[in-house]
Design an enzyme around this catalytic site. Structure first.
Site, PDB file in Angstrom:
ATOM      1  N   SER A 124     -13.577  66.660  33.089  1.00  0.00           N
ATOM      2  CA  SER A 124     -13.838  67.951  32.461  1.00  0.00           C
ATOM      3  C   SER A 124     -13.923  69.038  33.521  1.00  0.00           C
ATOM      4  CB  SER A 124     -15.179  67.854  31.729  1.00  0.00           C
ATOM      5  OG  SER A 124     -15.657  69.132  31.380  1.00  0.00           O
ATOM      6  N   TYR A 148     -24.687  65.555  31.596  1.00  0.00           N
ATOM      7  CA  TYR A 148     -23.336  65.251  31.111  1.00  0.00           C
ATOM      8  C   TYR A 148     -22.312  65.470  32.241  1.00  0.00           C
ATOM      9  CZ  TYR A 148     -18.768  66.124  29.026  1.00  0.00           C
ATOM     10  OH  TYR A 148     -17.418  66.107  28.769  1.00  0.00           O
ATOM     11  N   LYS A 152     -19.660  62.815  34.558  1.00  0.00           N
ATOM     12  CA  LYS A 152     -18.222  62.968  34.850  1.00  0.00           C
ATOM     13  C   LYS A 152     -17.974  62.901  36.351  1.00  0.00           C
ATOM     14  CE  LYS A 152     -16.753  63.426  30.615  1.00  0.00           C
ATOM     15  NZ  LYS A 152     -16.086  62.274  29.988  1.00  0.00           N
ATOM     16  N   ASP A 294     -24.383  79.357  31.129  1.00  0.00           N
ATOM     17  CA  ASP A 294     -22.977  79.790  30.993  1.00  0.00           C
ATOM     18  C   ASP A 294     -22.512  80.549  32.232  1.00  0.00           C
ATOM     19  OD1 ASP A 294     -22.390  78.764  28.541  1.00  0.00           O
ATOM     20  OD2 ASP A 294     -22.297  80.683  27.475  1.00  0.00           O
TER      21      ASP A 294
HETATM   22  P1  NAD Z   1     -15.432  62.709  20.608  1.00  0.00           P
HETATM   23  O1  NAD Z   1     -16.904  62.519  20.552  1.00  0.00           O
HETATM   24  O2  NAD Z   1     -14.743  63.250  19.410  1.00  0.00           O
HETATM   25  O3  NAD Z   1     -14.733  61.317  21.008  1.00  0.00           O
HETATM   26  C1  NAD Z   1     -15.373  60.374  21.839  1.00  0.00           C
HETATM   27  C2  NAD Z   1     -15.310  59.029  21.108  1.00  0.00           C
HETATM   28  O4  NAD Z   1     -15.923  58.020  21.926  1.00  0.00           O
HETATM   29  C3  NAD Z   1     -16.062  59.047  19.778  1.00  0.00           C
HETATM   30  O5  NAD Z   1     -15.187  58.604  18.754  1.00  0.00           O
HETATM   31  C4  NAD Z   1     -17.224  58.056  19.988  1.00  0.00           C
HETATM   32  O6  NAD Z   1     -17.535  57.360  18.797  1.00  0.00           O
HETATM   33  C5  NAD Z   1     -16.674  57.156  21.084  1.00  0.00           C
HETATM   34  N1  NAD Z   1     -17.671  56.505  21.926  1.00  0.00           N
HETATM   35  C6  NAD Z   1     -18.720  57.085  22.581  1.00  0.00           C
HETATM   36  N2  NAD Z   1     -19.384  56.165  23.288  1.00  0.00           N
HETATM   37  C7  NAD Z   1     -18.763  54.960  23.083  1.00  0.00           C
HETATM   38  C8  NAD Z   1     -18.988  53.637  23.536  1.00  0.00           C
HETATM   39  N3  NAD Z   1     -20.022  53.329  24.335  1.00  0.00           N
HETATM   40  N4  NAD Z   1     -18.157  52.654  23.128  1.00  0.00           N
HETATM   41  C9  NAD Z   1     -17.110  52.928  22.298  1.00  0.00           C
HETATM   42  N5  NAD Z   1     -16.853  54.169  21.843  1.00  0.00           N
HETATM   43  C10 NAD Z   1     -17.674  55.171  22.228  1.00  0.00           C
HETATM   44  O7  NAD Z   1     -15.120  63.609  21.889  1.00  0.00           O
HETATM   45  P2  NAD Z   1     -13.775  64.321  22.343  1.00  0.00           P
HETATM   46  O8  NAD Z   1     -13.970  65.778  22.224  1.00  0.00           O
HETATM   47  O9  NAD Z   1     -12.615  63.680  21.717  1.00  0.00           O
HETATM   48  O10 NAD Z   1     -13.831  63.973  23.902  1.00  0.00           O
HETATM   49  C11 NAD Z   1     -13.177  62.839  24.434  1.00  0.00           C
HETATM   50  C12 NAD Z   1     -13.506  62.741  25.918  1.00  0.00           C
HETATM   51  O11 NAD Z   1     -13.088  63.953  26.550  1.00  0.00           O
HETATM   52  C13 NAD Z   1     -14.982  62.576  26.233  1.00  0.00           C
HETATM   53  O12 NAD Z   1     -15.111  61.691  27.327  1.00  0.00           O
HETATM   54  C14 NAD Z   1     -15.413  63.977  26.621  1.00  0.00           C
HETATM   55  O13 NAD Z   1     -16.508  63.956  27.515  1.00  0.00           O
HETATM   56  C15 NAD Z   1     -14.170  64.505  27.290  1.00  0.00           C
HETATM   57  N6  NAD Z   1     -14.067  65.973  27.256  1.00  0.00           N
HETATM   58  C16 NAD Z   1     -14.148  66.634  26.060  1.00  0.00           C
HETATM   59  C17 NAD Z   1     -14.080  68.026  26.045  1.00  0.00           C
HETATM   60  C18 NAD Z   1     -14.211  68.796  24.751  1.00  0.00           C
HETATM   61  O14 NAD Z   1     -14.492  69.991  24.800  1.00  0.00           O
HETATM   62  N7  NAD Z   1     -13.992  68.186  23.589  1.00  0.00           N
HETATM   63  C19 NAD Z   1     -13.900  68.724  27.238  1.00  0.00           C
HETATM   64  C20 NAD Z   1     -13.807  68.018  28.433  1.00  0.00           C
HETATM   65  C21 NAD Z   1     -13.898  66.632  28.432  1.00  0.00           C
HETATM   66  C1  WQD Z   2     -16.924  79.198  25.073  1.00  0.00           C
HETATM   67  C2  WQD Z   2     -17.334  80.675  25.199  1.00  0.00           C
HETATM   68  C3  WQD Z   2     -19.709  80.987  25.228  1.00  0.00           C
HETATM   69  C4  WQD Z   2     -20.434  79.624  21.122  1.00  0.00           C
HETATM   70  C5  WQD Z   2     -18.354  73.534  26.811  1.00  0.00           C
HETATM   71  C6  WQD Z   2     -18.989  72.552  27.756  1.00  0.00           C
HETATM   72  C7  WQD Z   2     -17.946  71.963  28.663  1.00  0.00           C
HETATM   73  C8  WQD Z   2     -16.748  71.385  27.891  1.00  0.00           C
HETATM   74  C9  WQD Z   2     -16.267  72.303  26.808  1.00  0.00           C
HETATM   75  C10 WQD Z   2     -16.917  68.980  27.766  1.00  0.00           C
HETATM   76  C11 WQD Z   2     -18.502  80.904  26.156  1.00  0.00           C
HETATM   77  C12 WQD Z   2     -19.100  81.620  23.988  1.00  0.00           C
HETATM   78  C13 WQD Z   2     -19.834  79.968  22.320  1.00  0.00           C
HETATM   79  C14 WQD Z   2     -21.015  80.656  20.319  1.00  0.00           C
HETATM   80  C15 WQD Z   2     -20.327  82.279  21.960  1.00  0.00           C
HETATM   81  N1  WQD Z   2     -17.061  70.158  27.243  1.00  0.00           N
HETATM   82  N2  WQD Z   2     -19.786  81.280  22.729  1.00  0.00           N
HETATM   83  N3  WQD Z   2     -20.924  81.945  20.765  1.00  0.00           N
HETATM   84  O1  WQD Z   2     -19.368  76.481  27.260  1.00  0.00           O
HETATM   85  O2  WQD Z   2     -16.980  76.898  28.030  1.00  0.00           O
HETATM   86  O3  WQD Z   2     -17.738  74.587  27.540  1.00  0.00           O
HETATM   87  O4  WQD Z   2     -17.348  72.822  26.049  1.00  0.00           O
HETATM   88  O5  WQD Z   2     -16.649  68.649  28.877  1.00  0.00           O
HETATM   89  O6  WQD Z   2     -18.587  70.997  29.442  1.00  0.00           O
HETATM   90  O7  WQD Z   2     -19.977  73.221  28.510  1.00  0.00           O
HETATM   91  O8  WQD Z   2     -17.404  76.146  25.666  1.00  0.00           O
HETATM   92  O9  WQD Z   2     -16.930  76.706  23.309  1.00  0.00           O
HETATM   93  O10 WQD Z   2     -19.337  76.404  24.053  1.00  0.00           O
HETATM   94  O11 WQD Z   2     -18.079  78.410  24.795  1.00  0.00           O
HETATM   95  O12 WQD Z   2     -20.288  83.451  22.318  1.00  0.00           O
HETATM   96  O13 WQD Z   2     -21.596  80.384  19.241  1.00  0.00           O
HETATM   97  O14 WQD Z   2     -17.796  81.110  23.910  1.00  0.00           O
HETATM   98  O15 WQD Z   2     -20.755  81.756  25.721  1.00  0.00           O
HETATM   99  O16 WQD Z   2     -18.284  82.143  26.777  1.00  0.00           O
HETATM  100  P1  WQD Z   2     -17.949  76.128  27.192  1.00  0.00           P
HETATM  101  P2  WQD Z   2     -17.960  76.856  24.368  1.00  0.00           P
END
Ligand code: NAD
Ligand code: WQD
Length: 346
Positions: A124, A148, A152, A294
């Site tokens: 991430s 979190y 990572k 943020d």
């Molecule tokens: P999500 O929660 O929709 O998907 C993650 C899946 O992993 C879920 O279906 C959950 O049931 C499963 N899971 C969790 N722990 C488990 C375990 N111990 N064994 C088996 N399954 C398990 O999340 P997502 O948004 O699809 O994210 C996928 C990956 O990408 C995650 O690792 C997340 O940290 C990373 N990521 C997500 C974002 C985002 O904004 N969505 C951003 C950066 C990184």
């Molecule tokens: C985006 C922008 C907020 C909600 C987060 C995690 C990051 C990654 C992705 C996993 C910012 C603004 C948001 C609201 C707002 N996840 N905002 N009102 O914070 O960039 O990232 O999700 O790895 O680790 O921190 O994403 O969508 O929460 O915010 O004004 O109700 O929207 O301040 O500027 P962020 P976000």
């Protein structure tokens, strides 16, 4: 040979399963359904017309994982499974460290035992910490501001150590920026539990009338309109990045980090305006205090992914808004059963 997709029924995993199946890969999905529903995988089958094995299993369960590797010929792993809420990780750090780090540790041990040494890991942009120098390149110093993010960072380091111990491993650390959007069919998408924390699902729920108004967190950042700027990336572009990373690690051992972003930032108010234009919905909002933790501006330099993976994001911010709304408006309860149907009125 099949690709094992951990966390494959989640938001990014389900979209990646569609791309893998459509490209002709065989897949096996493992998910404990802690944050997803099997309905997403039913729809993946419906969209692609292809079947695959799904194991409801926890990565922490080493014996179960060994059985899965014994029963299937796994060629490589795309590892999405993990908990992902920043706020929750501050409240429940041990749960996050155990699930994310130990889950990955067990997975890698089983992979090693079965001689599977190719893994694409969901990292991430959070590993760049409070970095304000943009665009963000992969070689900037890393840090994390919450448990979190630290999971990572630690997993990235663990995977680098693994490669250092045996350079037959091929490892891609994909650092996602802000994934939004949904499959253009509107059949799969992001299905958050409770009130969303992230911007786009919040906006779509305001548009649907489930939430009253958006709170814009801060209007005094050093950006054109004062609101926070992020690099939003369409989840289908992101999913395709995994296929490109897979191509590379299968052919080239090594460990490399790649930013998956568009390289362009949009402010909160630009997202609101784009969403209103594309969908015709009004998004009432009020300016609120900055959200603690943020940063003002964050967007990727995606040149390394272009150069080494041959990947670039193609979809526009309008595509992202349109597809997010199509998913929300055609699935007002996400994957949950329609409540009237469940109550017997269907
Ligand atoms: P999500 O929660 O929709 O998907 C993650 C899946 O992993 C879920 O279906 C959950 O049931 C499963 N899971 C969790 N722990 C488990 C375990 N111990 N064994 C088996 N399954 C398990 O999340 P997502 O948004 O699809 O994210 C996928 C990956 O990408 C995650 O690792 C997340 O940290 C990373 N990521 C997500 C974002 C985002 O904004 N969505 C951003 C950066 C990184
Ligand atoms: C985006 C922008 C907020 C909600 C987060 C995690 C990051 C990654 C992705 C996993 C910012 C603004 C948001 C609201 C707002 N996840 N905002 N009102 O914070 O960039 O990232 O999700 O790895 O680790 O921190 O994403 O969508 O929460 O915010 O004004 O109700 O929207 O301040 O500027 P962020 P976000």
């Amino acid at each position: 040979m099949a690709i094992l997709v951990t966390g494959g029924s989640g938001y990014i995993g389900s979209h990646t399963c569609v791309e893998l199946l459509s490209a002709g890969y065989d897949i096996v999905v493992v998910d404990n359904l802690a944050n997803s529903r099997p309905e997403s995988l039913r729809r993946v089958r419906e969209l692609t017309g292809r079947n695959f094995r799904f194991y409801k299993a926890d990565l922490l369960d080493q014996e179960e994982l060994m059985k899965i590797f014994a029963q299937n010929k796994i060629e490589a792993v795309i590892h999405f499974a993990g908990h992902k809420s920043v706020g929750e990780s501050v409240q429940l750090p041990l749960w996050y460290y155990h699930n994310n780090i130990t889950g990955t540790l067990v997975l890698c041990k089983v992979m090693e035992k079965y001689g599977v040494k190719k893994i694409v890991f969901s990292s991430s942009a959070t590993v760049y910490g409070l970095q304000e120098r943009v665009p963000i390149r992969e070689d900037l110093p890393l840090s994390a501001t919450n448990p979190y993010g630290r999971t990572k960072l630690m997993i990235e380091e663990m995977l680098r150590d693994l490669h250092a111990s045996d350079n037959g491993w091929g490892i891609a650390l994909l650092r996602y920026f802000n994934p939004i959007g949904a499959h253009e069919s509107g059949r799969i998408g992001e299905d958050p539990n409770g009130t969303p924390n992230n911007l786009m699902p919040y906006i779509t729920q305001v548009a649907a009338g489930r939430l009253k108004e958006l709170r814009v967190f801060g209007s005094d950042y050093p950006t054109a309109d004062g609101t926070g700027v992020r690099d939003y990336i369409h989840v289908v572009d992101l999913a395709r990045g995994h296929l490109k990373a897979l191509d590379r690690i299968v052919n080239t051992p090594g460990v490399e980090a790649y930013n998956l972003g568009t390289g362009r930032g949009y402010s909160v108010l630009e997202i609101v305006a784009a969403f209103e234009t594309v969908t015709g919905c009004r998004i009432p909002y009020k300016i609120a205090e900055r959200r603690p933790g943020d940063i003002g501006i964050c967007y990727a330099d995606p040149a390394k992914a272009k150069r080494e993976l041959g990947w670039t994001a193609e979809k526009t911010i309008e595509d992202m808004c349109r597809d997010s709304w199509r998913w929300q408006s055609s699935n007002p309860n996400g994957y949950a059963e329609d409540s009237s149907f469940a109550a017997g009125f269907g």
